[in-house]
Design a protein around this motif. Structure first.
Motif, PDB file in Angstrom:
ATOM      1  N   GLY A 170      23.508 -12.600  21.371  1.00 37.75           N
ATOM      2  CA  GLY A 170      22.880 -14.428  22.008  1.00 37.75           C
ATOM      3  C   GLY A 170      24.651 -15.620  22.493  1.00 37.75           C
ATOM      4  O   GLY A 170      23.993 -16.525  23.089  1.00 37.75           O
TER       5      GLY A 170
ATOM      6  N   LYS B  78      24.257 -13.689  27.931  1.00 38.22           N
ATOM      7  CA  LYS B  78      23.492 -12.275  28.932  1.00 38.22           C
ATOM      8  C   LYS B  78      22.492 -12.347  29.977  1.00 38.22           C
ATOM      9  O   LYS B  78      21.934 -12.589  30.927  1.00 38.22           O
ATOM     10  CB  LYS B  78      23.107 -10.545  29.010  1.00 38.22           C
ATOM     11  CG  LYS B  78      24.600 -10.645  28.230  1.00 38.22           C
ATOM     12  CD  LYS B  78      25.318  -9.346  27.406  1.00 38.22           C
ATOM     13  CE  LYS B  78      23.918  -9.293  26.526  1.00 38.22           C
ATOM     14  NZ  LYS B  78      24.629  -9.897  25.441  1.00 38.22           N
TER      15      LYS B  78
ATOM     16  N   THR C 105      19.638 -15.120  29.633  1.00 38.51           N
ATOM     17  CA  THR C 105      20.146 -16.246  30.319  1.00 38.51           C
ATOM     18  C   THR C 105      20.563 -16.685  31.418  1.00 38.51           C
ATOM     19  O   THR C 105      19.501 -16.538  32.833  1.00 38.51           O
ATOM     20  CB  THR C 105      19.845 -17.534  29.763  1.00 38.51           C
ATOM     21  OG1 THR C 105      19.421 -17.703  27.968  1.00 38.51           O
ATOM     22  CG2 THR C 105      19.590 -19.066  30.415  1.00 38.51           C
TER      23      THR C 105
HETATM   24  N1  LIG Z   1      23.412 -22.368  29.123  1.00 37.92           N
HETATM   25  C1  LIG Z   1      22.014 -22.591  27.974  1.00 37.92           C
HETATM   26  N2  LIG Z   1      21.760 -23.408  27.469  1.00 37.92           N
HETATM   27  C2  LIG Z   1      20.708 -23.364  27.000  1.00 37.92           C
HETATM   28  N3  LIG Z   1      20.670 -22.620  26.253  1.00 37.92           N
HETATM   29  C3  LIG Z   1      21.393 -21.041  26.532  1.00 37.92           C
HETATM   30  C4  LIG Z   1      21.648 -21.029  27.329  1.00 37.92           C
HETATM   31  N4  LIG Z   1      22.260 -19.769  27.393  1.00 37.92           N
HETATM   32  C5  LIG Z   1      21.399 -18.730  26.558  1.00 37.92           C
HETATM   33  N5  LIG Z   1      21.135 -19.288  26.009  1.00 37.92           N
HETATM   34  C6  LIG Z   1      20.405 -19.384  24.201  1.00 37.92           C
HETATM   35  O1  LIG Z   1      20.498 -19.100  23.778  1.00 37.92           O
HETATM   36  C7  LIG Z   1      19.591 -17.820  23.032  1.00 37.92           C
HETATM   37  C8  LIG Z   1      20.457 -16.191  23.399  1.00 37.92           C
HETATM   38  O2  LIG Z   1      20.468 -16.477  24.654  1.00 37.92           O
HETATM   39  P1  LIG Z   1      20.209 -15.150  25.794  1.00 37.92           P
HETATM   40  O3  LIG Z   1      19.999 -15.275  26.973  1.00 37.92           O
HETATM   41  O4  LIG Z   1      18.894 -14.323  24.747  1.00 37.92           O
HETATM   42  O5  LIG Z   1      21.492 -13.828  25.016  1.00 37.92           O
HETATM   43  P2  LIG Z   1      22.457 -12.361  25.031  1.00 37.92           P
HETATM   44  O6  LIG Z   1      21.136 -12.184  26.285  1.00 37.92           O
HETATM   45  O7  LIG Z   1      23.188 -12.567  25.370  1.00 37.92           O
HETATM   46  O8  LIG Z   1      21.572 -12.028  24.073  1.00 37.92           O
HETATM   47  C9  LIG Z   1      18.414 -17.842  23.524  1.00 37.92           C
HETATM   48  O9  LIG Z   1      17.406 -18.970  22.896  1.00 37.92           O
HETATM   49  C10 LIG Z   1      18.482 -19.181  24.764  1.00 37.92           C
HETATM   50  O10 LIG Z   1      17.173 -19.143  25.325  1.00 37.92           O
END
Ligand SMILES: Nc1ncnc2c1ncn2[C@@H]1O[C@H](COP(=O)(O)OP(=O)(O)O)[C@@H](O)[C@H]1O
Ligand SMILES: [Mg+2]
Length: 213
Positions: free
Chosen positions: A12, A15, A17
């Protein structure tokens, strides 16, 4: 071909995103990108399917951890990309170790909380043991809590790095990913797009430093 890894065992953190929007921003800046999804959750490859395959400068591939080194070697030998971006799973330590072996530079997204900052220890240990350069990006920052963000930046700087780039929590990141886009395509004049372009320039400079240094 340079290899960028998005690494941290904290789920979360942002990464996937950041892998998505950095891949698009890198293509806009003239790179040919192969985005490699090592996570069985398949966030990056699902985004690639939503996107479709009309973009010849942006390939998205799901790769099993044991096949990563070969996939990187093939991409390098075939000259199909100038940059590989490897998105890693949060939980599988062995997969993250495999990824670390193949990357030139690790970008570590960290949310500005003490819990998240403490949780970067294991991946820092792994990166230092493997002598891989790394940098932080403060992720999902609440732009209104500037004191907290500065504290978090200071805590990360204590690890010996410079002032980390920041990416705010913005709906543009969520909506662009849902539409199979990067944030710079979705809202090119938005603040999220500006943050990602800044982050891309930071990453590019780090990769250049690795290869010249
Ligand atoms: N900059 C951002 N603004 C809003 N929501 C975000 C942002 N970065 C990530 N999220 C949200 O947070 C959650 C986790 O992000 P994610 O990229 O899946 O993290 P990871 O790959 O590290 O587990 C997702 O629901 C994503 O949509
Ligand atoms: Mg992910």
């Amino acid at each position: 071909m340079n290899v960028l890894g998005l690494t941290t065992q904290k789920g979360g953190a942002g990464k996937s995103t950041l892998a998505i929007s950095l891949a698009v921003a890198a293509v806009e800046a003239g790179e040919r990108v192969i985005a490699i999804d090592l996570d069985p959750q398949g966030t990056l490859s699902a985004w690639g399917k939503r996107r479709g395959d009309e973009d010849e400068n942006l390939l998205v591939e799901r790769v099993e951890p044991h096949a990563l080194a070969q996939a990187v070697a093939n991409a390098r030998a075939q000259g199909i990309a100038t940059l590989a971006i490897v998105d890693t799973p949060g939980v599988f330590a062995s997969t993250v170790s495999v990824a670390v072996a193949s990357i030139d530079f690790a970008l570590i997204p960290v949310k500005p909380t003490i819990i998240d900052i403490e949780a970067v220890r294991p991946v820092l240990g792994l990166l230092r043991t493997n002598r891989k350069p790394f940098g932080f990006v403060l992720s999902q920052v609440n732009a209104a809590s500037s004191a907290r963000n500065l504290d978090a930046a200071a805590a990360l700087m204590a690890e010996g790095m410079g002032n980390p780039p920041m990416i705010a929590a913005r709906s543009d990141f969520i909506d662009s990913a849902a539409a199979g886009k990067g944030v710079t395509e979705w809202a090119p004049k938005g603040k999220g797009a500006a943050e990602i372009r800044f982050l891309w320039r930071y990453v590019r400079a780090q990769l250049d430093g690795v290869h010249n240094g």
